[in-house]
Design an enzyme around this catalytic site. Structure first.
Site, PDB file in Angstrom:
ATOM      1  N   LYS A 145      46.903  51.081  38.728  1.00 14.23           N
ATOM      2  CA  LYS A 145      46.649  50.745  40.131  1.00 14.23           C
ATOM      3  C   LYS A 145      46.669  49.230  40.318  1.00 14.23           C
ATOM      4  CE  LYS A 145      43.176  49.983  42.906  1.00 14.23           C
ATOM      5  NZ  LYS A 145      43.830  49.157  43.966  1.00 14.23           N
ATOM      6  N   GLU A 167      37.262  42.651  32.146  1.00 10.24           N
ATOM      7  CA  GLU A 167      37.386  41.183  32.194  1.00 10.24           C
ATOM      8  C   GLU A 167      37.007  40.770  33.597  1.00 10.24           C
ATOM      9  OE1 GLU A 167      38.531  37.704  33.128  1.00 10.24           O
ATOM     10  OE2 GLU A 167      40.602  38.301  32.690  1.00 10.24           O
ATOM     11  N   CYS A 218      39.989  33.297  37.029  1.00 12.53           N
ATOM     12  CA  CYS A 218      38.678  33.671  36.498  1.00 12.53           C
ATOM     13  C   CYS A 218      38.110  32.610  35.575  1.00 12.53           C
ATOM     14  CB  CYS A 218      38.773  35.013  35.776  1.00 12.53           C
ATOM     15  SG  CYS A 218      40.023  35.070  34.478  1.00 12.53           S
ATOM     16  N   GLU A 229      30.342  32.693  41.623  1.00 13.39           N
ATOM     17  CA  GLU A 229      31.795  32.488  41.556  1.00 13.39           C
ATOM     18  C   GLU A 229      32.372  32.433  42.969  1.00 13.39           C
ATOM     19  OE1 GLU A 229      35.434  34.147  38.885  1.00 13.39           O
ATOM     20  OE2 GLU A 229      34.289  35.665  39.979  1.00 13.39           O
TER      21      GLU A 229
END
Length: 488
Positions: free
Chosen positions: A181, A256, A290, A391
């Site tokens: 996906k 992750e 990231c 973040e």
């Protein structure tokens, strides 16, 4: 697949070797973030579509159409995929920039890395593996590695092509079948990759792609008992949900997740050099990375000099559409993400941080319809501020001040994340002392950001579990079996 901007690209799902639309449902518009225009339409897949894809993958795996062929044969398929990626490199790079907004040079580098990743796993799968044990004169004991089975692969929007490859290449190398996906925000280059996989003749049912939302399609993949493994890259909040949901069927999980990576600058470094690395560490990919160096920790003796030079460097960054020559930083990926980043900038102001540069949406020079934000620099921050702890995933950096090595380590480790970290110093012993204390899975000394297919990628703490890339990335997609043979 056409990359024309005059007619929207008609995307499809790929299930059991057939391309299909989502029947009876409106499509999801795919927006070019540089101009706000719709350039593709994505099928809004259903739970039923996900179940069909899982059933196809299950049947293909159980029939052994992929898992039972030799490692040599699988390797040859992967090499053909790599060749095709290079053949379509120009088209892929153009589509990646339209899809995600990143600068053309970044898109081209991603395409090159994608081909190299398939080649790496094509070689690795043919390397010796397993173990034998001399446990008894009557028993020959050995360990072999086998594919896990049906793998659910869910990837984010920031590296649409490369993150797809980081999962698909080792999963296929190991002999698994796949339900894939892509992000509904950036699905165009992932579909092109699936077209390539079909073109080289990978058997029907081995690779399946279902498109749609994470809440519907992604969740259906995670919940299903016939999916043996979930490999997800994305936000920590979603990762927590996946881990909890996957517990119901005790499937393997590799995550992750987010980061708030520190970049530590000691006073004995060359100022121009560390400023350049700092700029690249946060503004590459418009900060939508990231492992971005979103926290720069600078020793107090050079703090003011560093901030001044960094701000001057930020002012020089050319912002614009990724397909324009000389552009160094493209737009944010979507209107929704633009609003999130701008919201964090407002939070930083309210918290009392000093906005040293940027902070505004760019609406000049023909950029008014795109999702462009200035490179943004906050100084005079404190560890408890949200812009330090959370973040942001955009071109926003906080520059913190430290005095001693011990303080730098404490500040660097002072978040829930542990993905990446860097340290700059000419003192080799200090560099190693600091790096060994970093609670991070990816670290650099006197550089920041390089990635290699041969090296594991993943984090500590709430930055995830498991690893992508390297031999560790292959291990994620394999089970370990003990075999004992009676010699009597």
């Amino acid at each position: 697949m056409s990359n024309s901007t005059t007619t929207a690209i008609d995307l499809k799902m790929y299930i059991n070797g057939e391309w299909k639309a989502a029947e009876g449902r409106p499509t999801i518009p795919v927006i070019n973030p540089a101009n706000g225009e719709v350039f593709a339409q994505l099928p809004q897949g259903t739970v039923a579509d996900a179940k069909d894809a899982i059933a196809a993958a299950r049947q293909a795996f159980d029939a052994g159409v992929w898992s039972d062929i030799s490692a040599q044969e699988r390797s040859e398929y992967l090499l053909k995929i790599a060749d095709k990626i290079e053949e379509y490199a120009e088209e892929l790079a153009v589509l990646e920039t339209m899809d995600n907004g990143k600068a053309a040079g970044e898109s081209s580098a991603d395409v090159s890395d994608a081909a190299a990743c398939f080649r790496y796993y094509a070689g690795l799968i043919k390397a010796p593996d397993g173990q034998t044990y001399h446990v008894s004169t009557d028993i020959q004991a050995m360990v072999v590695r086998e594919p896990v089975g049906v793998c659910g692969l869910i990837v984010p929007w920031n590296f649409p092509l490369l993150m797809s490859v980081w999962k698909i290449a080792p999963a296929l190398a190991a002999g698994n079948t796949i339900v894939f996906k892509p992000s509904e925000v950036t699905p165009v280059t992932p579909q092109k990759l699936i077209e390539i996989i079909e073109e080289v003749g990978v058997p029907a049912g081995v690779v399946n792609m279902v498109t749609g939302t994470g809440a519907e399609v992604g969740n259906a993949i995670v919940e299903h008992a016939d999916v043996d493994l979930i490999s997800f890259t994305g936000g920590t909040k979603t990762g927590k949900h996946i881990m909890k949901t996957a517990a119901d069927t005790i499937k393997k999980v590799s995550l992750e997740l987010g980061g708030k990576s520190p970049n530590i600058i000691f006073e004995d470094t060359d100022l121009d050099t560390v400023v350049e690395y700092g700029l690249g560490g946060i503004f590459y990919g418009t900060g939508q990375v990231c492992s971005a160096g979103s926290r720069i920790l600078v020793q107090d003796t050079i703090y003011d000099q560093y901030v001044e030079a960094f701000v001057e460097g930020a002012k020089k960054i050319k912002v614009g559409p990724g397909n324009v020559e000389g552009v160094e930083m493209g737009p944010l990926v979507s209107q929704q993400h633009l609003e999130k980043v701008l919201g964090y900038i407002e939070i930083g102001k309210e918290e009392g941080a000093t906005l040293a540069y940027g902070g505004n949406r760019i609406k000049t020079d023909g950029l008014e319809n795109g999702y462009f934000v200035e490179p943004t620099v906050f100084t005079n921050v404190t560890p408890d501020m949200r812009i330090v702890q959370e973040e942001i995933f955009g071109p926003v950096v906080v520059i913190q001040k430290f005095s001693t090595e011990e303080e730098a380590i404490a500040l660097a480790n002072g978040t829930v994340y542990g993905l990446a970290a860097g340290v700059f110093t000419t003192d080799g012993a200090r560099a190693m002392r600091v790096i060994r204390k970093m609670k991070a899975g990816i670290t650099w000394i006197n550089t920041f950001g390089p990635t290699f297919n041969e090296a594991p990628w993943g984090g500590y703490k709430q930055s995830g579990v498991g690893r992508n890339l390297g031999t560790f990335g292959l291990d994620e997609f394999q089970e370990v079996k003990q075999i004992n043979i009676n010699l009597q």
